[in-house]
Design a protein around this motif. Structure first.
Motif, PDB file in Angstrom:
ATOM      1  N   ASN A   1      47.353  -2.283 -13.524  1.00  0.00           N
ATOM      2  CA  ASN A   1      45.933  -2.128 -13.831  1.00  0.00           C
ATOM      3  C   ASN A   1      45.787  -1.597 -15.254  1.00  0.00           C
ATOM      4  OD1 ASN A   1      43.567   0.161 -13.833  1.00  0.00           O
ATOM      5  ND2 ASN A   1      42.924  -1.692 -12.762  1.00  0.00           N
ATOM      6  N   VAL A   2      44.783  -2.112 -15.965  1.00  0.00           N
ATOM      7  CA  VAL A   2      44.490  -1.630 -17.317  1.00  0.00           C
ATOM      8  C   VAL A   2      42.986  -1.396 -17.427  1.00  0.00           C
ATOM      9  CG1 VAL A   2      44.516  -2.131 -19.784  1.00  0.00           C
ATOM     10  CG2 VAL A   2      46.442  -2.834 -18.348  1.00  0.00           C
ATOM     11  N   ARG A   3      42.602  -0.173 -17.771  1.00  0.00           N
ATOM     12  CA  ARG A   3      41.206   0.159 -18.061  1.00  0.00           C
ATOM     13  C   ARG A   3      41.071   0.312 -19.580  1.00  0.00           C
ATOM     14  NH1 ARG A   3      36.929   3.154 -15.388  1.00  0.00           N
ATOM     15  NH2 ARG A   3      37.845   2.467 -13.412  1.00  0.00           N
ATOM     16  N   LEU A   4      40.089  -0.374 -20.169  1.00  0.00           N
ATOM     17  CA  LEU A   4      39.834  -0.330 -21.610  1.00  0.00           C
ATOM     18  C   LEU A   4      38.395   0.103 -21.859  1.00  0.00           C
ATOM     19  CD1 LEU A   4      41.465  -3.684 -22.754  1.00  0.00           C
ATOM     20  CD2 LEU A   4      42.109  -1.442 -23.645  1.00  0.00           C
ATOM     21  N   ALA A   5      38.168   0.825 -22.962  1.00  0.00           N
ATOM     22  CA  ALA A   5      36.809   1.192 -23.354  1.00  0.00           C
ATOM     23  C   ALA A   5      36.671   1.081 -24.859  1.00  0.00           C
ATOM     24  CB  ALA A   5      36.483   2.604 -22.892  1.00  0.00           C
ATOM     25  N   ASN A   6      35.583   0.456 -25.302  1.00  0.00           N
ATOM     26  CA  ASN A   6      35.286   0.295 -26.719  1.00  0.00           C
ATOM     27  C   ASN A   6      33.956   0.983 -27.021  1.00  0.00           C
ATOM     28  OD1 ASN A   6      34.063  -2.399 -28.775  1.00  0.00           O
ATOM     29  ND2 ASN A   6      35.183  -0.595 -29.436  1.00  0.00           N
ATOM     30  N   ALA A   7      34.015   2.065 -27.790  1.00  0.00           N
ATOM     31  CA  ALA A   7      32.808   2.823 -28.124  1.00  0.00           C
ATOM     32  C   ALA A   7      31.959   2.045 -29.121  1.00  0.00           C
ATOM     33  CB  ALA A   7      33.198   4.180 -28.695  1.00  0.00           C
ATOM     34  N   ILE A   8      30.690   1.822 -28.755  1.00  0.00           N
ATOM     35  CA  ILE A   8      29.757   1.121 -29.630  1.00  0.00           C
ATOM     36  C   ILE A   8      28.937   2.127 -30.441  1.00  0.00           C
ATOM     37  CG2 ILE A   8      27.907  -0.567 -29.737  1.00  0.00           C
ATOM     38  CD1 ILE A   8      30.621  -1.639 -28.685  1.00  0.00           C
ATOM     39  N   ASN A   9      28.451   3.165 -29.781  1.00  0.00           N
ATOM     40  CA  ASN A   9      27.802   4.277 -30.467  1.00  0.00           C
ATOM     41  C   ASN A   9      28.074   5.539 -29.664  1.00  0.00           C
ATOM     42  OD1 ASN A   9      25.751   4.472 -28.397  1.00  0.00           O
ATOM     43  ND2 ASN A   9      24.682   2.758 -29.377  1.00  0.00           N
ATOM     44  N   SER A  10      27.370   6.620 -29.966  1.00  0.00           N
ATOM     45  CA  SER A  10      27.710   7.905 -29.351  1.00  0.00           C
ATOM     46  C   SER A  10      27.420   7.968 -27.861  1.00  0.00           C
ATOM     47  CB  SER A  10      26.967   9.033 -30.068  1.00  0.00           C
ATOM     48  OG  SER A  10      25.563   8.843 -29.978  1.00  0.00           O
TER      49      SER A  10
ATOM     50  N   ASP B   1      28.764  11.156 -23.828  1.00  0.00           N
ATOM     51  CA  ASP B   1      29.571  11.165 -25.043  1.00  0.00           C
ATOM     52  C   ASP B   1      30.738  10.211 -24.845  1.00  0.00           C
ATOM     53  OD1 ASP B   1      30.478  11.825 -27.563  1.00  0.00           O
ATOM     54  OD2 ASP B   1      31.508  13.653 -26.897  1.00  0.00           O
ATOM     55  N   VAL B   2      31.001   9.360 -25.802  1.00  0.00           N
ATOM     56  CA  VAL B   2      32.112   8.417 -25.699  1.00  0.00           C
ATOM     57  C   VAL B   2      33.367   9.056 -26.280  1.00  0.00           C
ATOM     58  CG1 VAL B   2      30.583   6.425 -25.808  1.00  0.00           C
ATOM     59  CG2 VAL B   2      31.557   7.349 -27.907  1.00  0.00           C
ATOM     60  N   GLY B   3      34.494   8.352 -26.153  1.00  0.00           N
ATOM     61  CA  GLY B   3      35.732   8.852 -26.744  1.00  0.00           C
ATOM     62  C   GLY B   3      36.750   9.333 -25.746  1.00  0.00           C
ATOM     63  N   ASP B   4      36.418   9.305 -24.441  1.00  0.00           N
ATOM     64  CA  ASP B   4      37.362   9.717 -23.405  1.00  0.00           C
ATOM     65  C   ASP B   4      37.065   8.904 -22.153  1.00  0.00           C
ATOM     66  OD1 ASP B   4      38.817  11.001 -21.358  1.00  0.00           O
ATOM     67  OD2 ASP B   4      38.717  12.929 -22.381  1.00  0.00           O
ATOM     68  N   LEU B   5      38.078   8.292 -21.586  1.00  0.00           N
ATOM     69  CA  LEU B   5      37.875   7.467 -20.391  1.00  0.00           C
ATOM     70  C   LEU B   5      37.413   8.278 -19.193  1.00  0.00           C
ATOM     71  CD1 LEU B   5      40.920   4.995 -20.458  1.00  0.00           C
ATOM     72  CD2 LEU B   5      38.556   4.540 -21.113  1.00  0.00           C
ATOM     73  N   LEU B   6      37.647   9.594 -19.216  1.00  0.00           N
ATOM     74  CA  LEU B   6      37.331  10.416 -18.061  1.00  0.00           C
ATOM     75  C   LEU B   6      36.057  11.236 -18.239  1.00  0.00           C
ATOM     76  CD1 LEU B   6      40.946  11.612 -17.186  1.00  0.00           C
ATOM     77  CD2 LEU B   6      39.601   9.832 -16.057  1.00  0.00           C
ATOM     78  N   THR B   7      35.291  11.002 -19.300  1.00  0.00           N
ATOM     79  CA  THR B   7      34.016  11.690 -19.454  1.00  0.00           C
ATOM     80  C   THR B   7      32.994  11.112 -18.479  1.00  0.00           C
ATOM     81  OG1 THR B   7      34.405  12.164 -21.801  1.00  0.00           O
ATOM     82  CG2 THR B   7      32.130  12.195 -21.046  1.00  0.00           C
ATOM     83  N   ARG B   8      32.303  11.979 -17.766  1.00  0.00           N
ATOM     84  CA  ARG B   8      31.264  11.571 -16.826  1.00  0.00           C
ATOM     85  C   ARG B   8      30.040  12.464 -17.028  1.00  0.00           C
ATOM     86  NH1 ARG B   8      34.563   8.285 -16.767  1.00  0.00           N
ATOM     87  NH2 ARG B   8      35.515   7.149 -15.039  1.00  0.00           N
TER      88      ARG B   8
ATOM     89  N   PHE C   1      27.102   4.777 -25.849  1.00  0.00           N
ATOM     90  CA  PHE C   1      27.282   3.464 -25.214  1.00  0.00           C
ATOM     91  C   PHE C   1      28.668   2.927 -25.529  1.00  0.00           C
ATOM     92  CE2 PHE C   1      26.899  -1.224 -25.323  1.00  0.00           C
ATOM     93  CZ  PHE C   1      26.531  -1.442 -24.007  1.00  0.00           C
ATOM     94  N   GLU C   2      29.309   2.383 -24.483  1.00  0.00           N
ATOM     95  CA  GLU C   2      30.601   1.744 -24.654  1.00  0.00           C
ATOM     96  C   GLU C   2      30.696   0.520 -23.759  1.00  0.00           C
ATOM     97  OE1 GLU C   2      33.387   4.823 -23.580  1.00  0.00           O
ATOM     98  OE2 GLU C   2      33.378   4.280 -21.451  1.00  0.00           O
ATOM     99  N   MET C   3      31.578  -0.373 -24.120  1.00  0.00           N
ATOM    100  CA  MET C   3      31.903  -1.509 -23.266  1.00  0.00           C
ATOM    101  C   MET C   3      33.211  -1.185 -22.555  1.00  0.00           C
ATOM    102  SD  MET C   3      29.473  -3.700 -23.532  1.00  0.00           S
ATOM    103  CE  MET C   3      30.286  -5.090 -22.712  1.00  0.00           C
ATOM    104  N   ALA C   4      33.155  -1.204 -21.227  1.00  0.00           N
ATOM    105  CA  ALA C   4      34.347  -0.929 -20.425  1.00  0.00           C
ATOM    106  C   ALA C   4      34.849  -2.231 -19.810  1.00  0.00           C
ATOM    107  CB  ALA C   4      34.036   0.087 -19.329  1.00  0.00           C
ATOM    108  N   TYR C   5      36.167  -2.344 -19.733  1.00  0.00           N
ATOM    109  CA  TYR C   5      36.818  -3.532 -19.172  1.00  0.00           C
ATOM    110  C   TYR C   5      37.944  -3.069 -18.246  1.00  0.00           C
ATOM    111  CZ  TYR C   5      34.736  -5.374 -23.476  1.00  0.00           C
ATOM    112  OH  TYR C   5      33.877  -5.678 -24.510  1.00  0.00           O
ATOM    113  N   GLU C   6      38.164  -3.872 -17.206  1.00  0.00           N
ATOM    114  CA  GLU C   6      39.297  -3.571 -16.327  1.00  0.00           C
ATOM    115  C   GLU C   6      39.945  -4.863 -15.862  1.00  0.00           C
ATOM    116  OE1 GLU C   6      39.745  -0.103 -13.382  1.00  0.00           O
ATOM    117  OE2 GLU C   6      39.159  -1.792 -12.116  1.00  0.00           O
ATOM    118  N   MET C   7      41.262  -4.870 -15.944  1.00  0.00           N
ATOM    119  CA  MET C   7      42.056  -6.014 -15.486  1.00  0.00           C
ATOM    120  C   MET C   7      43.080  -5.523 -14.472  1.00  0.00           C
ATOM    121  SD  MET C   7      42.478  -7.581 -19.290  1.00  0.00           S
ATOM    122  CE  MET C   7      42.270  -5.935 -19.960  1.00  0.00           C
ATOM    123  N   SER C   8      43.140  -6.197 -13.329  1.00  0.00           N
ATOM    124  CA  SER C   8      44.070  -5.819 -12.269  1.00  0.00           C
ATOM    125  C   SER C   8      44.824  -7.042 -11.778  1.00  0.00           C
ATOM    126  CB  SER C   8      43.328  -5.196 -11.077  1.00  0.00           C
ATOM    127  OG  SER C   8      42.734  -3.975 -11.425  1.00  0.00           O
ATOM    128  N   TRP C   9      46.090  -6.813 -11.470  1.00  0.00           N
ATOM    129  CA  TRP C   9      46.906  -7.838 -10.822  1.00  0.00           C
ATOM    130  C   TRP C   9      47.756  -7.150  -9.767  1.00  0.00           C
ATOM    131  CZ3 TRP C   9      52.444  -8.338 -11.217  1.00  0.00           C
ATOM    132  CH2 TRP C   9      52.951  -9.477 -10.573  1.00  0.00           C
TER     133      TRP C   9
END
Length: 521
Positions: free
Chosen positions: A417-426, A468-475, A428-436
């Protein structure tokens, strides 16, 4: 003239940075004095310490040139030394406030929690299906990626109250309440699984242990709880190891500078059974040793499990066989505080179990396992930045188990599994996940399940808002998503009771969409 010269000398020696720092320090001192006053009013117990604190603050004022313009250069205190002194005072102030907290509803009270809730639908506007354990391998713990793959509302709240005794001993009571439903309705009382998951009390900083280098920093506990040092792969919604039950134990026995130990005894229940006029309350007991070395970087966990009434004729498992009455479980784990020298973290765990210990994740929870059951599991996962604005969370979870419920059964699966996040601004981010996930399962007819061999794939894209973006575990996160899932057609015949194989949920490609919130604090 002399006074003006003194001011000039002070101006030459002081920089603009010092002036700014002085203003900051004065604000901090004012805050400390206000808190000291509040603490004094709340607790007679803290009066003497508060007065000492006020005197020390006054001494700092008198010895700080930025607060006394005519001070001599000999009275100058370096900024690092002053910061250190203030930090010590702040720590003392917090201790004073805790001592005065008895009798106040909010003092010593904490509220923590986790929750997720969302809507999942298919491309025909029907109800979506899924979940981290939706595949055939999920029946034996084979989790897949959870992003865009959850159709439930789940919440857990932890309420705690701390009380500090006059001798310095601290007690903490915790209760956890949880509920989970799959309905989208606002009123779900008939479907609720509301449950008290934890209720326990801890004692630490025990006055009786003061001065004892082995037990001075230990914590005693008793009640119903999750083990404090459980850990999980969040992207998969799978614990690496999960010890829970009712009992007691001790944490943080300091064997030496680089070695601390935890010990506990907890019980679990396999249910009430009646056969041949015999009523049995089948209990399981787990004795745990959890050892941590090198500041917690290395962990060795060992569990002995006993359930003597599990095989004396009171019950059989779903295959009609006698289940195990004991088991062993062990885990070796490495907790890296970086990602191979980069920012982030990385964890590795190897788990092995036999008998009742062959359920290697939820220790001692499966009373269906037979004596010959064996299981080996590997878990790898972490998080790190890979480029400006991009973070990645890779994980691998794999297991092989044999003779679990029927002699000769064989379960093999692996999830990447791969979780990806791309920060667009402070925010908003685009999150992606791929699993096999690949699996080769041969249950030998257990619970009418058939042998299957195949693969599962999932890809999710999830535009996400967060504080706040910049960490996959921020909630918290508020997300919309679209997921494409597909799998080998052979998997559709594994079981007639799971999602796979249903007329609107079978191999060939399934699109699902939704909106979800997830939070913890």
């Amino acid at each position: 003239m002399q006074k003006a010269s003194s001011w000039l000398l002070a101006g030459v020696l002081g920089t603009s940075a010092a002036t700014s720092q002085a203003a900051t320090l004065e604000e901090r001192m004012a805050a400390f004095e206000a808190r000291a006053s509040a603490a004094e009013n709340r607790a007679a117990l803290a009066e003497q310490q508060t007065r000492a604190l006020a005197r020390e603050l006054q001494q700092i004022k008198l010895s700080t040139p930025a607060l006394q313009p005519a001070a001599s250069t000999a009275a100058v205190i370096s900024a690092p030394a002053l910061d250190t002194r203030l930090a010590k005072i702040e720590a003392r102030q917090q201790s004073i406030e805790k001592q005065g907290s008895s009798g106040h509803l909010t003092d010593g009270f904490s509220f923590k929690g986790y929750a997720r809730s969302g809507l999942l639908m298919n491309d025909e506007l029907g109800g979506g299906r899924g979940g981290p354990y939706t595949t055939p391998a999920g029946s034996v713990g084979g989790a897949v990626g959870r992003l865009g793959n959850e159709d439930d509302t789940y919440m857990r709240i932890d309420l705690s109250k701390e009380i500090l005794a006059q001798n310095g001993t601290r007690s903490k009571f915790t209760v956890s309440i949880a509920d989970g439903v799959e309905s989208s309705n606002d009123w779900t009382a008939d479907e609720s699984n509301l449950n008290v998951r934890q209720v326990f009390t801890e004692l630490d900083h025990l006055a009786a242990f003061k001065g004892n280098s082995v037990f001075e920093n230990s914590t005693l506990w008793a009640g119903k709880r999750f083990d404090r040092d459980n850990f999980d792969i969040h992207w998969l919604d799978s614990d690496v190891v999960f010890l829970a039950g009712t009992g007691g134990g001790i944490y943080d026995v300091q064997m030496n500078k680089n070695w601390r130990s935890n010990y506990s005894l907890v019980g679990r229940n396999y249910g009430d059974f009646s056969e041949g006029g015999i009523n049995a309350d089948v209990e399981s007991y787990i004795l745990t040793s959890n050892q941590f070395f090198d500041s917690g970087q290395w962990q060795w966990m060992f569990n002995g499990i006993g359930s003597k009434k599990n095989d004396i004729g009171t019950r059989t498992n779903e295959a009609g066989l006698t289940p195990a009455d004991s088991g062993l479980h062990s885990m070796l784990a490495n907790h890296q505080k970086d990602f191979f020298g980069r920012e982030g973290f990385f964890k590795t765990a190897l788990l092995y179990g036999q008998g009742l210990g062959a359920e290697v994740k939820n220790i001692g929870s499966d009373g269906e396992l037979i004596d010959d059951a064996r299981a080996l599991r590997l878990a790898l996962y972490g998080e790190t930045p890979i480029a400006p604005g991009w973070r990645i969370g890779p994980s691998l979870l794999a297991e092989q188990s044999k003779d679990r419920y029927v002699k000769g059964d064989d379960y093999r699966w692996m999830t990447l599994n791969v979780r990806l996040a791309n920060a667009i601004n402070s925010n908003f981010e685009m999150a992606y996940e791929m699993s096999w996930q690949t699996m080769d399962l041969d249950p030998k007819g257990y619970m009418q399940r058939n042998a299957v061999d195949g693969n599962f794939w999932k890809f999710t894209i999830a535009p996400t808002f967060k504080p706040d973006v910049g960490d996959l575990l921020t909630r918290p996160e508020l997300r919309v998503f679209a997921s494409l899932m597909d799998w080998s057609s052979d998997l559709d015949r594994y079981s007639s009771t799971d999602n796979f194989g249903k007329s609107d949920f079978n191999a060939g490609g399934v699109w699902q969409y939704g909106i979800q919130m997830e939070t913890w604090f």
